[in-house]
Design a protein around this motif. Structure first.
Motif, PDB file in Angstrom:
ATOM      1  N   ILE A 295      25.827  46.171  13.150  1.00  0.00           N
ATOM      2  CA  ILE A 295      26.527  45.038  12.456  1.00  0.00           C
ATOM      3  C   ILE A 295      26.060  44.841  10.926  1.00  0.00           C
ATOM      4  O   ILE A 295      26.665  43.935  10.165  1.00  0.00           O
ATOM      5  N   GLY A 296      24.811  45.790  10.671  1.00  0.00           N
ATOM      6  CA  GLY A 296      24.391  45.651   9.195  1.00  0.00           C
ATOM      7  C   GLY A 296      22.801  45.229   8.993  1.00  0.00           C
ATOM      8  O   GLY A 296      22.373  45.018   7.769  1.00  0.00           O
ATOM      9  N   VAL A 297      22.188  44.969   9.933  1.00  0.00           N
ATOM     10  CA  VAL A 297      20.970  44.628  10.173  1.00  0.00           C
ATOM     11  C   VAL A 297      19.919  45.831   9.757  1.00  0.00           C
ATOM     12  O   VAL A 297      19.938  46.818  10.211  1.00  0.00           O
ATOM     13  N   ALA A 298      19.168  45.813   8.679  1.00  0.00           N
ATOM     14  CA  ALA A 298      18.444  46.690   7.945  1.00  0.00           C
ATOM     15  C   ALA A 298      17.464  47.224   9.035  1.00  0.00           C
ATOM     16  O   ALA A 298      16.765  46.657   9.620  1.00  0.00           O
ATOM     17  N   LEU A 328      30.929  33.294  14.433  1.00  0.00           N
ATOM     18  CA  LEU A 328      30.827  33.043  12.998  1.00  0.00           C
ATOM     19  C   LEU A 328      31.690  33.837  12.337  1.00  0.00           C
ATOM     20  O   LEU A 328      32.144  33.216  11.136  1.00  0.00           O
ATOM     21  N   GLY A 329      32.096  34.883  12.368  1.00  0.00           N
ATOM     22  CA  GLY A 329      33.039  35.574  11.850  1.00  0.00           C
ATOM     23  C   GLY A 329      34.477  34.885  11.930  1.00  0.00           C
ATOM     24  O   GLY A 329      35.003  34.747  10.886  1.00  0.00           O
ATOM     25  N   SER A 330      34.748  34.228  12.930  1.00  0.00           N
ATOM     26  CA  SER A 330      36.079  33.359  13.100  1.00  0.00           C
ATOM     27  C   SER A 330      36.123  32.312  12.106  1.00  0.00           C
ATOM     28  O   SER A 330      36.945  31.442  11.766  1.00  0.00           O
ATOM     29  N   LEU A 331      34.779  31.749  11.699  1.00  0.00           N
ATOM     30  CA  LEU A 331      34.581  30.557  11.098  1.00  0.00           C
ATOM     31  C   LEU A 331      34.714  31.042   9.512  1.00  0.00           C
ATOM     32  O   LEU A 331      35.132  30.043   8.591  1.00  0.00           O
ATOM     33  N   GLY A 332      34.631  32.326   9.169  1.00  0.00           N
ATOM     34  CA  GLY A 332      35.097  32.800   7.956  1.00  0.00           C
ATOM     35  C   GLY A 332      33.491  33.514   7.259  1.00  0.00           C
ATOM     36  O   GLY A 332      33.714  33.709   6.200  1.00  0.00           O
ATOM     37  N   ILE A 333      32.683  33.508   8.028  1.00  0.00           N
ATOM     38  CA  ILE A 333      31.434  34.386   7.645  1.00  0.00           C
ATOM     39  C   ILE A 333      31.660  35.495   8.028  1.00  0.00           C
ATOM     40  O   ILE A 333      31.870  36.277   9.100  1.00  0.00           O
ATOM     41  N   PRO A 334      31.364  36.426   6.702  1.00  0.00           N
ATOM     42  CA  PRO A 334      31.583  37.995   6.875  1.00  0.00           C
ATOM     43  C   PRO A 334      30.572  38.418   7.794  1.00  0.00           C
ATOM     44  O   PRO A 334      29.321  37.950   7.897  1.00  0.00           O
ATOM     45  N   ARG A 335      30.798  39.510   8.541  1.00  0.00           N
ATOM     46  CA  ARG A 335      29.918  40.044   9.370  1.00  0.00           C
ATOM     47  C   ARG A 335      28.459  40.542   8.775  1.00  0.00           C
ATOM     48  O   ARG A 335      27.215  40.230   9.257  1.00  0.00           O
ATOM     49  N   LEU A 336      28.597  41.020   7.475  1.00  0.00           N
ATOM     50  CA  LEU A 336      27.514  41.298   6.880  1.00  0.00           C
ATOM     51  C   LEU A 336      26.460  40.271   6.310  1.00  0.00           C
ATOM     52  O   LEU A 336      25.284  40.272   6.673  1.00  0.00           O
ATOM     53  N   ALA A 337      27.142  39.406   6.283  1.00  0.00           N
ATOM     54  CA  ALA A 337      26.513  37.986   5.840  1.00  0.00           C
ATOM     55  C   ALA A 337      25.702  37.459   7.150  1.00  0.00           C
ATOM     56  O   ALA A 337      24.593  36.943   7.027  1.00  0.00           O
ATOM     57  N   VAL A 338      26.565  37.457   8.270  1.00  0.00           N
ATOM     58  CA  VAL A 338      25.867  37.197   9.660  1.00  0.00           C
ATOM     59  C   VAL A 338      24.622  38.060   9.776  1.00  0.00           C
ATOM     60  O   VAL A 338      23.453  37.501  10.272  1.00  0.00           O
ATOM     61  N   ALA A 339      24.623  39.483   9.425  1.00  0.00           N
ATOM     62  CA  ALA A 339      23.469  40.198   9.657  1.00  0.00           C
ATOM     63  C   ALA A 339      22.317  39.575   8.660  1.00  0.00           C
ATOM     64  O   ALA A 339      21.134  39.941   9.392  1.00  0.00           O
ATOM     65  N   LEU A 341      21.765  36.807   7.766  1.00  0.00           N
ATOM     66  CA  LEU A 341      21.350  35.450   8.257  1.00  0.00           C
ATOM     67  C   LEU A 341      20.200  35.968   9.490  1.00  0.00           C
ATOM     68  O   LEU A 341      19.445  35.082   9.695  1.00  0.00           O
ATOM     69  N   ILE A 342      20.516  36.762  10.259  1.00  0.00           N
ATOM     70  CA  ILE A 342      19.866  36.982  11.517  1.00  0.00           C
ATOM     71  C   ILE A 342      18.603  37.668  10.841  1.00  0.00           C
ATOM     72  O   ILE A 342      17.324  37.431  11.566  1.00  0.00           O
ATOM     73  N   GLU A 343      18.550  38.517   9.872  1.00  0.00           N
ATOM     74  CA  GLU A 343      17.163  39.052   9.282  1.00  0.00           C
ATOM     75  C   GLU A 343      16.359  37.979   8.724  1.00  0.00           C
ATOM     76  O   GLU A 343      15.148  37.798   9.174  1.00  0.00           O
ATOM     77  N   LYS A 344      16.870  36.875   8.257  1.00  0.00           N
ATOM     78  CA  LYS A 344      15.830  35.553   7.614  1.00  0.00           C
ATOM     79  C   LYS A 344      15.573  34.806   9.012  1.00  0.00           C
ATOM     80  O   LYS A 344      14.640  34.327   8.911  1.00  0.00           O
ATOM     81  N   ARG A 345      16.674  34.516   9.494  1.00  0.00           N
ATOM     82  CA  ARG A 345      16.593  33.603  10.656  1.00  0.00           C
ATOM     83  C   ARG A 345      16.826  33.874  12.214  1.00  0.00           C
ATOM     84  O   ARG A 345      17.817  33.772  12.554  1.00  0.00           O
ATOM     85  N   PRO A 346      16.248  34.932  12.593  1.00  0.00           N
ATOM     86  CA  PRO A 346      16.598  35.660  14.036  1.00  0.00           C
ATOM     87  C   PRO A 346      16.598  34.663  15.154  1.00  0.00           C
ATOM     88  O   PRO A 346      17.470  34.996  15.986  1.00  0.00           O
ATOM     89  N   HIS A 347      15.814  33.461  14.899  1.00  0.00           N
ATOM     90  CA  HIS A 347      16.040  32.553  16.347  1.00  0.00           C
ATOM     91  C   HIS A 347      17.451  31.888  16.378  1.00  0.00           C
ATOM     92  O   HIS A 347      17.598  31.246  17.566  1.00  0.00           O
ATOM     93  N   ILE A 348      18.393  32.001  15.484  1.00  0.00           N
ATOM     94  CA  ILE A 348      19.806  31.521  15.663  1.00  0.00           C
ATOM     95  C   ILE A 348      20.406  32.170  16.723  1.00  0.00           C
ATOM     96  O   ILE A 348      21.585  31.630  17.053  1.00  0.00           O
ATOM     97  N   LEU A 349      20.011  33.294  17.091  1.00  0.00           N
ATOM     98  CA  LEU A 349      20.729  34.260  18.251  1.00  0.00           C
ATOM     99  C   LEU A 349      20.214  33.255  19.444  1.00  0.00           C
ATOM    100  O   LEU A 349      21.019  33.500  20.472  1.00  0.00           O
ATOM    101  N   ASP A 545      26.863  30.498  -3.082  1.00  0.00           N
ATOM    102  CA  ASP A 545      27.690  31.414  -3.092  1.00  0.00           C
ATOM    103  C   ASP A 545      27.247  32.407  -1.916  1.00  0.00           C
ATOM    104  O   ASP A 545      26.156  33.184  -1.827  1.00  0.00           O
ATOM    105  N   MET A 546      28.456  32.569  -1.156  1.00  0.00           N
ATOM    106  CA  MET A 546      28.446  33.150   0.025  1.00  0.00           C
ATOM    107  C   MET A 546      27.918  34.881  -0.278  1.00  0.00           C
ATOM    108  O   MET A 546      27.461  35.670   0.398  1.00  0.00           O
ATOM    109  N   ASN A 547      28.418  35.310  -1.454  1.00  0.00           N
ATOM    110  CA  ASN A 547      28.274  36.684  -1.953  1.00  0.00           C
ATOM    111  C   ASN A 547      26.853  36.960  -1.976  1.00  0.00           C
ATOM    112  O   ASN A 547      26.373  38.319  -1.981  1.00  0.00           O
ATOM    113  N   SER A 548      25.979  36.010  -2.155  1.00  0.00           N
ATOM    114  CA  SER A 548      24.664  36.149  -2.488  1.00  0.00           C
ATOM    115  C   SER A 548      23.913  36.809  -1.138  1.00  0.00           C
ATOM    116  O   SER A 548      22.757  37.407  -1.348  1.00  0.00           O
ATOM    117  N   LEU A 549      24.482  36.390   0.034  1.00  0.00           N
ATOM    118  CA  LEU A 549      24.032  36.920   1.337  1.00  0.00           C
ATOM    119  C   LEU A 549      24.485  38.400   1.261  1.00  0.00           C
ATOM    120  O   LEU A 549      23.787  39.371   2.252  1.00  0.00           O
TER     121      LEU A 549
END
Length: 569
Positions: A295-298, A328-339, A341-349, A545-549
């Motif tokens: 999904i885009g996690v580096a 989260l995608g259904s809320l409007g957060i792009p998949r790459l943005a979710v990736a 968020l997981i990189e920075k805060r993996p505990h949200i999973l 700005d969502m694009n910043s993610l």
């Protein structure tokens, strides 16, 4: 009655003559057999004796005779092969001997007919015969089973005596003595485990101290797991004591190192999530990592991500990770943005989707957060969807309404701009409101400032005071300018506010605080080249700005992993 039936090999040793019934008379047979055996054998005579049971089946008996064959004694009408054979005194009577041999792969059967006897006896192998016992006698299976049951009963009594319930130990191999079981219990106590801990997982009593417990604990110690954490480690995952170091534990550690987890971080990973030692390499661990990369996690972030939150290795993709990403995608957060968020805060999973996340999203809508802004709210502060949110929203709304008369609609706007406000303490909020009042702002003005820039409730008050002093003394602007643009307090005094104010003052320009500060350095330099100030050039208030993610990254985050709905169904 015991009968002696000479084998063909013994008959060959006797004189080659026809045998009559008198030849096998006890006295004559004793003399002839003894004489021939003495003359023709200097080594061991192996004779096969058989006993006949009432079933007609016979069992072989091996009789070893010393090379110096003792004379066969016939006394009182009895032929004795001491100490192995006794022949009753009525053997001398006329008998009819019928020998019939039958050989097969499975057994040898010999039948003999006694014309004078009306009874048949069954003499098992290994039982006492005529007062003597067999050399190969051993306890019967029933006796051995009885002994085992008695030993286990004593061990169970010991365990019950110290408060351990042994009901789950049936079928488990346990020590045969109470002393060995006491040694195991004492060793577990030394590790810090209580009787309650043992009752939570009584199967740990099946582990040998020397063969299981010590090798596993030594291995963990060599990896760097702190001894002070052993107690909590074993409480969370006592099954590790059943594991083999070579077969079970070492491959998992090697796999973690292959995931770019540094060797020095391995102990911390195991301390945080000891259950990882029980996972199969080709199972959940590999699929969860592959999905995240997909999904885009580096890739280069995987090691740090797993170090901070190794619980990901135990999460099933189809049940946990994939539903979270899709929601989260259904809320409007792009998949790459979710990736990201997981990189920075993996505990949200680890937030429960049905139990926590969805109810919290509903609570945000209930407190007047606009649906189109939900993606930005969650992306700014994803931790908020994993806490008990509704009580915090209620408490914060009551507090702000009581001290600055903030309405419910405005409270929703505050959440939209700074969702972290739900985690601010009452003391922090009250202190910042008091500071603004001390600066000369009225309650309605403070309320407007909080709605316009909720960060004024969380900034460092010392820095805010320095900025306010400069605003009053050097810039000489009215307080209403700060009410209009309260974000003034969020800009660095030395890095931004002072340099730009000096440049504008040097040119003699009059501008709003928003025109002065709410732009990048490059944009401000362009403005300084204007002859007049274009008010339309003012930028709107800063927002997330969502694009910043989703900024491009120069790494190897690409993946050849292809998502399959069937695989995670």
């Amino acid at each position: 009655m015991l009968r002696y039936i000479p084998s063909p090999r013994v008959l060959d040793l006797l004189p080659k003559r026809s045998f009559s019934s008198s030849f096998f008379a006890p006295a004559a047979f004793n003399r002839r057999l003894g004489r021939n055996l003495t003359l023709r054998f200097n080594t061991t005579l192996c004779e096969i004796m058989t006993t006949r049971s009432f079933t007609g089946l016979t069992r072989p008996v091996i009789v070893l005779v010393h090379p110096e064959v003792p004379p066969l004694v016939y006394s009182k009408c009895q032929l004795n092969f001491k100490p192995f054979l006794k022949i009753p005194c009525n053997y001398g009577r006329k008998i009819g001997l019928i020998t019939r041999s039958r050989y097969s792969v499975a057994h040898r059967e010999s039948n003999s007919v006694d014309l004078t006897s009306s009874k048949r006896e069954n003499v098992p192998l290994g039982r006492k015969l005529g007062g003597s016992s067999s050399l190969y006698s051993r306890p019967s299976l029933s006796i051995m089973k009885k002994d085992r049951m008695e030993n286990r009963a004593r061990v169970y009594d010991f365990l019950r005596g110290i408060g351990i319930v042994p009901d789950e130990l049936d079928g488990l191999e346990l020590p045969v003595t109470v002393e060995v079981m006491r040694e195991r219990v004492d060793f577990l106590h030394k590790l810090g485990l209580t009787i309650e801990d043992i009752n939570n997982y009584p199967l740990v009593l099946g582990c040998s101290v020397k063969k299981n417990m010590i090798p596993v604990l030594d291995y963990l110690g060599k990896l760097g797991v702190r001894k002070s954490t052993f107690t909590e480690f074993l409480r969370r995952y006592p099954q590790v004591l059943h594991a083999s170091v070579v077969i079970d534990l070492a491959p998992v550690v090697k796999y973690l190192q292959g995931m770019d987890i540094r060797p020095n971080d391995i102990p911390r990973v195991l301390e945080r999530y000891p259950e990882v030692l029980g996972f199969k390499l080709e199972g959940t661990m590999s699929t969860s990592v592959a999905y995240l990369v997909g999904i885009g996690v580096a890739r280069r972030e995987i090691g740090g991500l797993l170090t901070r939150y190794p619980e990901i290795l135990g999460m099933r993709v189809g049940r946990v990770i994939k539903p979270f990403v899709e929601y989260l995608g259904s809320l409007g957060i792009p998949r790459l943005a979710v990736a990201r968020l997981i990189e920075k805060r993996p505990h949200i999973l680890g937030f429960g989707l049905q139990e926590t996340i969805k109810p919290n999203v509903e609570s945000l809508l209930e407190f007047n957060v606009r649906e189109e802004l939900l993606p930005a709210v969650v992306a700014q502060y994803p931790e908020m969807i994993g806490i008990d949110l509704k009580p915090k929203l209620q408490a914060q709304q009551r507090l702000l309404h009581s001290i600055i008369d903030l309405g419910s609609e405005d409270f929703g706007k505050v959440i939209e701009k700074m969702p972290q406000v739900v985690s601010l303490s009452n003391t922090a909020v009250i202190n910042h409101v008091d500071f603004l009042k001390d600066c000369g702002f009225s309650i309605p003005q403070v309320s407007k400032m909080v709605v316009g820039c909720p960060q004024v409730l969380a900034l460092n008050q010392g820095i805010m005071k320095l900025s306010f002093d400069y605003f009053q003394k050097e810039m000489g602007r009215p307080l209403v300018d700060l009410v209009t643009f309260p974000a003034f307090f969020t800009y660095g005094l030395e890095s931004t506010t002072k340099p730009r104010h000096k440049m504008v003052a040097k040119r003699g320009l009059k501008c709003s605080l928003s025109w002065l500060l709410n732009c990048s350095d490059e944009k401000f330099e362009q403005r300084m080249n204007y002859d007049i100030i274009d008010m339309e050039d003012e930028e709107t208030e800063p927002s997330f700005d969502m694009n910043s993610l989703m900024e491009s990254r120069n790494d190897d985050s690409g993946s050849d992993y292809e998502e399959s709905d069937d695989e995670y169904a």
